[in-house]
Design a protein around this motif. Structure first.
Motif, PDB file in Angstrom:
ATOM      1  N   VAL A  16      39.523  47.994  32.842  1.00 44.28           N
ATOM      2  CA  VAL A  16      40.679  47.547  33.607  1.00 44.28           C
ATOM      3  C   VAL A  16      41.945  47.616  32.771  1.00 44.28           C
ATOM      4  O   VAL A  16      43.008  48.022  33.229  1.00 44.28           O
ATOM      5  CB  VAL A  16      40.455  46.109  34.119  1.00 44.28           C
ATOM      6  N   GLU A  43      50.995  42.148  39.624  1.00 41.68           N
ATOM      7  CA  GLU A  43      49.613  42.546  39.890  1.00 41.68           C
ATOM      8  C   GLU A  43      48.946  43.082  38.625  1.00 41.68           C
ATOM      9  O   GLU A  43      47.771  42.816  38.359  1.00 41.68           O
ATOM     10  CB  GLU A  43      49.573  43.607  40.992  1.00 41.68           C
ATOM     11  N   THR A  44      49.716  43.853  37.827  1.00 40.68           N
ATOM     12  CA  THR A  44      49.173  44.349  36.564  1.00 40.68           C
ATOM     13  C   THR A  44      48.790  43.193  35.638  1.00 40.68           C
ATOM     14  O   THR A  44      47.731  43.211  35.001  1.00 40.68           O
ATOM     15  CB  THR A  44      50.202  45.255  35.857  1.00 40.68           C
ATOM     16  N   THR A  47      45.629  41.582  36.973  1.00 42.23           N
ATOM     17  CA  THR A  47      44.476  42.435  36.707  1.00 42.23           C
ATOM     18  C   THR A  47      44.056  42.343  35.247  1.00 42.23           C
ATOM     19  O   THR A  47      42.863  42.325  34.933  1.00 42.23           O
ATOM     20  CB  THR A  47      44.808  43.895  37.066  1.00 42.23           C
ATOM     21  N   GLN A 220      38.194  42.080  40.819  1.00 44.34           N
ATOM     22  CA  GLN A 220      39.009  42.887  41.727  1.00 44.34           C
ATOM     23  C   GLN A 220      39.256  42.148  43.038  1.00 44.34           C
ATOM     24  O   GLN A 220      40.362  42.161  43.573  1.00 44.34           O
ATOM     25  CB  GLN A 220      38.302  44.235  42.005  1.00 44.34           C
ATOM     26  N   VAL A 223      41.629  39.274  42.358  1.00 45.82           N
ATOM     27  CA  VAL A 223      43.013  39.696  42.148  1.00 45.82           C
ATOM     28  C   VAL A 223      43.770  39.656  43.464  1.00 45.82           C
ATOM     29  O   VAL A 223      44.909  39.179  43.537  1.00 45.82           O
ATOM     30  CB  VAL A 223      43.064  41.111  41.530  1.00 45.82           C
TER      31      VAL A 223
END
Length: 941
Positions: A16, A43-44, A47, A220, A223
């Motif tokens: 990831v 979001e990055t 993650t 995932q 997230v």
């Protein structure tokens, strides 16, 4: 927790994180999120860190949903805080500490909710698997990590909890790789010191345990939930957690106030966990008839080394009235190379005056246990040499009388209840202060308890398991009053349940300090939840014949559960829960049976569980010996076997092979063998050996690793099938093997290279010998920052040097207040002479941000500044025996034992007041450095 799972988790996280390795830092992403409302930037961030944050929450919260809510709330707090303050390059540290606090709030809320929903029939919620031993160990690690200064905590969070390599972590933090190495070394050492003071040394295995702690959900998927919550669609529970965090002043950085309640117990629990797992991989001999498939019953080989050094053990057994208990029986619990074993001590009973005195081999060090009629057990550790005079205090027997109930509150008969662990007060007769401490952690100084574990043999008859009657009742005797017992309830069709009970009349209570959950009194209630029976056979994959004596160990549970196949290969695994992600078993063939060990996933379906057959594939039996390259004598070691798939396609025949054998890859476990019998594949493979501590300091590290250079990255070898990575510096020698395809058996000898030795002597200012100095750096011991005890003469020898290698050695004589240092060079022709001088000292005053003195113990790290071409050892380097200076009521402190001429780097933190970094100073002979007022301030995010 399995090492394989650790590797898998790290691989997921690394996958990831890898795409954005060359991209923006966390700080830049937050800035874009704030200035440009860039949702992709946030979001990055999510993650990158969801796996770690969820892991922190899962370790604190037994229910998956509660943990996911706490994880989402943590990121909501980050989003709301994003525009305030000055952020570091990485927010991993901030997220870690915030997740700890949010999860703590969530746990308190969940406990209150449970109390409101409590019924008479079912007095506690049923989540036994997630709340027990493994969680305690992780709680101890998290508490210690919480206490580290941010600069030391963050590298461990990134490298161990987020699974980054060290070069990735250095990039994230924006620091040179060498700086990261230094910080990690210091951080590990500080963790070691915190836990050692409570009676245990911290090993890297506990950090790996945290990395593999269950997440319980796909990052995932989570997230997306996090992003939805941040965008304003948060579930009510998540929003309430985030709101409560803000109301509780979460953003005011709190400082280390680690209570030591139970830390000693948790640390030794790690040793017990290691012993238990080690026992799993070297099973007890199982009698089984020989068969055509070669399934033998032989045990692992006994140690071929002669007996080790004799250790003297002496002491007294006293009763509750402090009077000697004559004739008290004495037992010794120790690791015999295959499992924990309880045997009569060399002196089987105390004398008429309650005293005992005997000697034992140092390889048998363990725990001494005393028993007497009408009394409960008392015990003392023999792990520290020389063993001090022991006092074993027996207490009156206080039976535990409990009940087993089902989910409807009805009695359950036929449930086995056993004792898997016990705790007794540390240096006190009763649990009074400990009970007050855990009930009122803010008002009472932490008080520790001392553990005794037995997950395998039920204390070998000292405490006999009992069975609930038709009314669900059971009674256990022999524990003694003022003990905390870990009880385990098992049955084929109920989920294995563990709980803690105090052997005295107390109201049930929750222990927030140790995350032990609910602790009951001497009348506990065990709730038995139904589960499908898990049973099957272990058979030869080719012939279908049974393989009796095979041991199956359940992993991904905090409890130690196992089963042994009978003469027909049949087994039943007790009480496995359903809906447990990643639930699997490690299958270990018996003795020298020529089968590959494997990992098998446990099916969740009840029908499949009723026919859970395991097929084992035959391999080539191999004998591996470890010897000293020079003396040719055997050396007790750990070994490691592995296969790289690109080098050996034969490994495809067993895709689920398991090569993470703890007996061969745990530097903190004491080696017992110099000859191993393993099973290998035909074709190429890797063998490695390490002598462990303390003998490992006598040998060079990483010899022969060049043969695997293409698999090496940042000090580790990657890509082994069915195994975790290998840290090169933790192995002394590597060898590439190539097993002939038609071989019936294979033999190999690994040599440990002692390298070069440089001798020297210590003299004072008048040229006279200095005898009795403590030393540092004489051995090749990466990660070992301990000073060696006083020497018997003035001569010394620096061991395990390569030709031309430089290493700094240091000496301190505590009685004469002398210190000295030198640089030894491997292969130099002349011996080294070290002139000991009056040591340097440092003094100062610890004050808070308000300028007021801060009394009490100071966590003051001081480390010698390193040179890039000079090998020094681990850090921090403290005066021998020093655990940090004690500041008086006026905040004044004094540090002694500084080596003249060396430059020292300081970091100070008060018990509850933050940290401070001081200017580097050069120690001068006979002089005191005044560090002035050391102002410690809470560190801002």
């Amino acid at each position: 927790m399995s090492a394989r799972r650790t590797a898998a988790l790290r691989k997921v996280v690394r996958t990831v994180a890898a795409p954005d390795r060359g991209g923006a830092t966390d700080r830049e992403l937050l800035d874009r999120f704030v200035r440009e409302n860039d949702q992709s930037a946030f979001e990055t961030l999510v993650t990158r860190h969801t796996g770690m944050v969820l892991g922190v929450c899962r370790r604190a919260l037994p229910k998956v949903q509660d943990a996911e809510d706490a994880c989402q709330a943590t990121f909501m707090v980050l989003a709301r805080k994003a525009g305030a303050g000055h952020w570091q390059e990485s927010v991993a540290n901030w997220l870690y500490t915030t997740a700890r606090k949010v999860a703590r709030n969530a746990r308190v809320a969940a406990e209150r909710r449970a109390r409101r929903e409590e019924t008479v029939a079912v007095p506690e919620s049923v989540e036994p698997v997630d709340r027990m031993t493994g969680r305690e160990l992780l709680a101890a690690l998290d508490a210690a990590l919480d206490g580290l200064p941010a600069r030391y905590r963050e590298p461990l969070v990134l490298c161990y909890l987020e699974g980054l390599t060290r070069d990735e972590a250095a990039y994230r933090l924006g620091v040179p790789l060498a700086t990261l190495h230094t910080r990690i070394d210091r951080a590990r050492k500080r963790l070691h010191e915190v836990l050692t003071k409570a009676g245990c040394a911290l090993g890297a295995g506990l950090l790996a345990l945290a990395a593999s702690s269950p997440a319980g959900a796909s990052p995932q998927r989570l997230v997306k939930s996090v992003l939805a919550s941040v965008s304003g669609s948060a579930p009510a529970a998540v929003g309430e957690l985030a709101k409560r965090a803000a109301m509780n002043g979460l953003f005011k950085t709190t400082v280390f106030a680690l209570a030591v309640v139970g830390i000693g117990a948790l640390c030794v629990g790690l040793v017990a966990l290691g012993s238990t797992r080690a026992a799993s991989e070297a099973p007890e001999p199982v009698s089984a008839p020989a068969s055509a498939n070669g399934a033998g019953a032989a045990a692992p080989p006994a140690e071929v080394n002669p007996a080790g050094k004799r250790v003297e053990v002496r002491g007294t057994v006293l009763g509750p009235d402090d009077k000697p208990v004559g004739g008290a029986k004495l037992f010794l619990r120790h690791w015999d190379g295959s499992r924990d074993r309880t045997v009569p001590a060399p002196q089987v009973a105390a004398g008429a005056d309650g005293t005992f005195a005997f000697t034992m081999d140092d390889s048998e060090m363990g725990t001494l246990v005393a028993t007497a009629p009408g009394h409960g057990l008392a015990w003392a550790s023999l792990y520290f040499h020389p063993v001090p005079a022991l006092t074993l205090h027996l207490t009156p027997d206080e039976p535990i009388r409990g009940r087993v109930m089902n989910l409807e509150g009805k009695p359950v008969a036929g449930v086995t209840v056993s004792v898997t662990g016990m705790f007794q007060p540390h240096k006190e007769k009763t649990l009074d202060r400990w009970l007050k401490s855990v009930r009122n952690p803010k008002d009472e100084e932490g008080v520790s308890v001392v553990p005794l574990y037995d997950y395998v043999s039920g204390f070998a008859g000292l405490l006999v398991p009992v069975t609930s009657d038709r009314d669900g009742k059971f009674e256990i005797r022999g524990l003694g009053r003022d003990r905390v017992a870990i009880l385990r309830a098992t049955g084929p069709a109920i989920a294995t349940h563990e709980l803690r009970a105090v052997t005295r009349e107390v109201e049930r209570f929750n222990d927030p300090l140790n995350n032990w959950g609910t602790i009951q009194g001497a009348d506990p209630v065990v709730v038995a939840a139904p589960v499908p029976v898990t049973t099957g056979r272990v058979i030869d994959s080719a012939s279908g014949k049974p393989i009796p004596g095979t041991v199956l160990h359940v992993e991904h549970l905090s409890q130690s559960l196992s089963a042994t196949a009978d003469k027909d290969g049949r087994f039943t695994l007790p009480g496995l829960p359903q809906g447990k992600p990643g639930l699997s078993v490690i299958v270990i063939p018996p003795g020298r049976a020529p089968y590959h060990p494997v990992r098998e996933a446990v099916p969740d379906d009840a029908t499949e569980r009723a026919a859970f057959d395991v097929k084992l594939v035959r391999g080539i039996p191999a004998t591996v010996k470890i010897i000293d390259k020079v003396t040719r004598k055997p050396v007790k070691s750990h070994i490691r076997y592995g296969v790289f798939p690109d080098d050996n396609p034969n490994v495809k025949a067993v895709p689920n092979v398991w090569h993470d054998r703890e007996w061969s890859d745990a530097p903190d476990y004491i080696p017992r063998l110099s000859e191993f019998h393993i099973v290998v594949f035909p074709g190429k493979g890797l063998l490695a050996a390490s002598a462990g501590w303390p003998q490992g300091g006598n040998y060079l590290s990483g010899v022969g690793v060049a043969a695997f250079e293409k698999y090496r990255h940042e000090g580790q070898l990657y890509g082994l099938v069915g195994a975790t990575n290998i840290h090169v510096h933790e192995k002394h020698t590597f060898a590439a093997i190539d097993v002939p395809a038609d071989a019936k058996e294979f033999h190999f000898t690994l040599e440990l290279d002692p390298g070069l030795t440089m001798s020297g002597r210590l003299i004072d200012a008048d040229g006279k010998p200095v005898v009795g100095a403590e030393s540092f750096g004489l051995r090749n011991a990466p990660g070992d920052g301990n000073w060696a005890p006083p020497a018997s003469d003035e001569k010394f020898a620096a061991l395990a040097l390569r030709d031309g290698e430089k290493r700094r050695v240091m000496f301190v004589h505590s009685e004469r207040k002398l210190a000295g240092t030198a640089v030894v060079v491997g292969g130099a022709k002349e011996p080294v002479e070290v002139r000991m001088q009056p040591w340097g000292e440092a003094t100062g005053r610890m004050v808070g941000a308000d300028g007021k003195p801060v009394p009490g113990r100071i966590d003051l790290i001081y480390d010698v500044v390193r040179h890039p071409d000079l090998k020094l050892g681990s850090s921090p380097l403290c005066q021998p025996g020093s655990a940090g200076p004690e500041a008086g009521p006026d905040g004044r402190f004094r540090v002694t034992g500084l080596v003249p001429g060396l430059t020292y780097r300081w970091v100070a933190s008060g018990w509850k007041h933050g940290e401070a970094v001081l200017p580097d100073t050069i120690a001068k002979s006979g002089q005191t450095i005044d560090l002035g007022d050391v102002v410690v301030r809470p560190k801002q995010p």
